[in-house]
Design an enzyme around this catalytic site. Structure first.
Site, PDB file in Angstrom:
ATOM      1  N   GLU A 211      30.967  39.524  42.297  1.00  0.00           N
ATOM      2  CA  GLU A 211      32.061  40.342  42.832  1.00  0.00           C
ATOM      3  C   GLU A 211      31.546  40.943  44.132  1.00  0.00           C
ATOM      4  O   GLU A 211      30.689  41.835  44.103  1.00  0.00           O
ATOM      5  CB  GLU A 211      32.447  41.434  41.840  1.00  0.00           C
ATOM      6  CG  GLU A 211      33.517  42.373  42.336  1.00  0.00           C
ATOM      7  CD  GLU A 211      33.706  43.568  41.422  1.00  0.00           C
ATOM      8  OE1 GLU A 211      34.767  44.211  41.525  1.00  0.00           O
ATOM      9  OE2 GLU A 211      32.806  43.867  40.614  1.00  0.00           O
ATOM     10  N   CYS A 245      34.430  49.046  47.368  1.00  0.00           N
ATOM     11  CA  CYS A 245      34.642  47.667  47.836  1.00  0.00           C
ATOM     12  C   CYS A 245      36.124  47.339  47.954  1.00  0.00           C
ATOM     13  O   CYS A 245      36.484  46.371  48.630  1.00  0.00           O
ATOM     14  CB  CYS A 245      33.943  46.677  46.904  1.00  0.00           C
ATOM     15  SG  CYS A 245      34.555  46.698  45.211  1.00  0.00           S
TER      16      CYS A 245
END
Length: 334
Positions: A211, A245
Site C-alpha cells: 500500500e 497517504c
C-alpha cells in the site's frame, strides 16, 4: 533488533505456525476476540502512547486505537467464513475442490503516520487465517505497537504466533527478503520502498501486499457548494497535520465557486487549534519529526518562489518556537 534477532523472530513464527494453523477458526478466534476486548479496556493508555510519540491529537489517537479493536473483532468472526468451493468437473470419476490454506510466516512493515491502524489491519486477518507474523514498526513510533502486542499476549495468543522486531530497516528487511520461511511481505509506505520490495521479493517469488503513497486530487464543483467542499478539503488536508497517504495533494476548484471556496477553506484553517496533542481542545498537532517540518517549510518556500500566493499560514508559529509545528497553510496559484 539486529538481523540475527530478526532471524530468531522468523524462526519462532515458523515453529509456532505448525500448531496455530492446525487450530480450528473457532479456536483461533478466542484470543483474537479477547485482544479486541483488551484494546478497548486500555484505549486511554494506548492512545496516550500514540499521541506522545506521533503527535496527533488525543481524540484522533483514541479513534485509531478503537479501530484496531474492530479489526480483531471482525476478522475473528470472518475466520469462520473462509469457505471452500466445489468446481464442476469434465470427468465423471473426478471431483474438483478448492480450499484455502495459510500462507505461513508474514513479514509486516508499517510507517509512523498511522502506526497502530496499519499494523492492526495486517495482523488481525493474517492471524485469523492461520498465519503467523513478524512485525516491524517505524523506529519513530514503536511504543504503541508494543502495547498492542501486550494485549495479544495477555489475551492468550500463543508465543511465537505474533512477533515484534524494532531495529534498522536494512537489517530487518534483508532477513525478510532472504529467509525462505518468510512467505509474504506486507508493506505500507513510500512508493520507492515498495518498488524495492517488489524487486527483492521476486528472487524467491514471495507473495507481497503493498500500500504505497497516494497523490490524490480534490475536485470541487458548484453543485456541491463552496462551503461544504471547503469543510471536506480541510478535513482531508489537515488531518494528522497532513501526514496521511490519502490526504489530498492538490485542489481543483471550478471558477464559479473559486473565490468562495478559498475564503471558506481559509476560515476552516483559522478554526484549527494548533498545539500539543495531549492538550484539551487541540485539533492539529505537530508534524512527527524535525526533518518533516523542514521539508514542509522548504516546499512552501519553493512554491512561493515560483509564484504561489500564501492565503494563510506558511510559517512556524511564533508562539511555538519548540516542537515541530507548522501553521496550517493555504497556497493558491501553485
Amino acid at each position: 533488533c539486529t538481523r540475527a534477532e530478526t532471524r530468531r523472530a522468523v524462526e519462532a513464527a515458523a515453529m509456532a505456525g505448525k500448531a496455530w494453523r492446525e487450530m480450528t477458526p473457532y479456536e483461533r478466534q478466542v484470543p483474537l476476540r479477547k485482544t479486541a476486548d483488551l484494546i478497548r479496556q486500555r484505549v486511554d493508555e494506548i492512545a496516550l502512547a500514540l499521541t506522545t510519540e506521533q503527535g496527533k491529537p488525543l481524540a484522533e489517537a483514541r479513534l485509531e486505537v478503537l479501530a484496531n479493536a474492530t479489526f480483531f473483532e471482525w476478522y475473528a468472526e470472518e475466520a469462520t467464513r473462509v469457505y471452500g468451493e466445489i468446481v464442476p468437473s469434465h470427468f465423471r470419476n473426478k471431483r474438483l475442490f478448492i480450499f484455502h490454506q495459510p500462507i505461513g510466516v508474514c513479514a509486516m512493515i508499517s510507517p509512523w503516520n498511522f502506526p497502530l491502524f496499519l499494523q492492526g489491519r495486517k495482523i488481525a486477518p493474517a492471524l485469523a487465517a492461520g498465519n503467523t507474523c513478524v512485525c516491524r514498526p517505524s523506529t519513530v513510533t514503536p511504543l504503541n505497537l508494543i502495547k498492542l502486542f501486550e494485549c495479544m499476549q495477555d489475551a492468550g495468543v500463543p508465543a511465537g504466533v505474533a512477533n515484534l522486531v524494532v531495529g534498522p530497516a536494512s537489517e530487518c528487511m534483508e532477513e525478510f527478503y532472504t529467509n525462505t520461511a518468510v512467505r509474504q511481505i506486507s508493506f505500507s509506505g513510500s512508493t520507492e520502498v515498495g518498488k524495492e520490495i517488489m524487486r527483492r521479493s521476486s528472487e524467491q517469488v514471495k507473495k507481497i501486499g503493498i500500500e504505497l503513497g497516494g497523490h490524490a486530487p480534490f475536485i470541487a464543483f458548484p453543485d456541491f457548494g463552496a462551503e461544504a467542499a471547503a469543510k471536506f478539503a480541510a478535513l482531508s488536508k489537515f488531518r494528522n497535520a497532513g501526514q496521511s497517504c490519502i490526504s489530498a495533494s492538490r485542489f481543483y476548484v471550478q471558477e464559479a465557486i473559486y473565490e468562495d471556496f478559498c475564503a471558506a477553506v481559509v476560515g476552516e484553517a483559522k478554526a484549527l487549534v494548533l498545539g500539543n496533542g495531549l492538550d484539551e481542545g487541540v485539533t492539529m498537532g505537530p508534524v512527527t519529526e524535525a526533518s518533516h517540518r523542514e521539508k514542509t517549510l522548504r516546499m512552501i518556500q519553493d512554491a512561493v518562489d515560483k509564484g504561489a500566493k500564501v492565503l494563510h499560514g506558511g510559517r512556524v508559529p511564533e508562539d511555538k518556537p519548540t516542537g515541530y509545528y507548522v501553521e496550517p497553510t493555504i497556497l493558491t496559484d501553485v
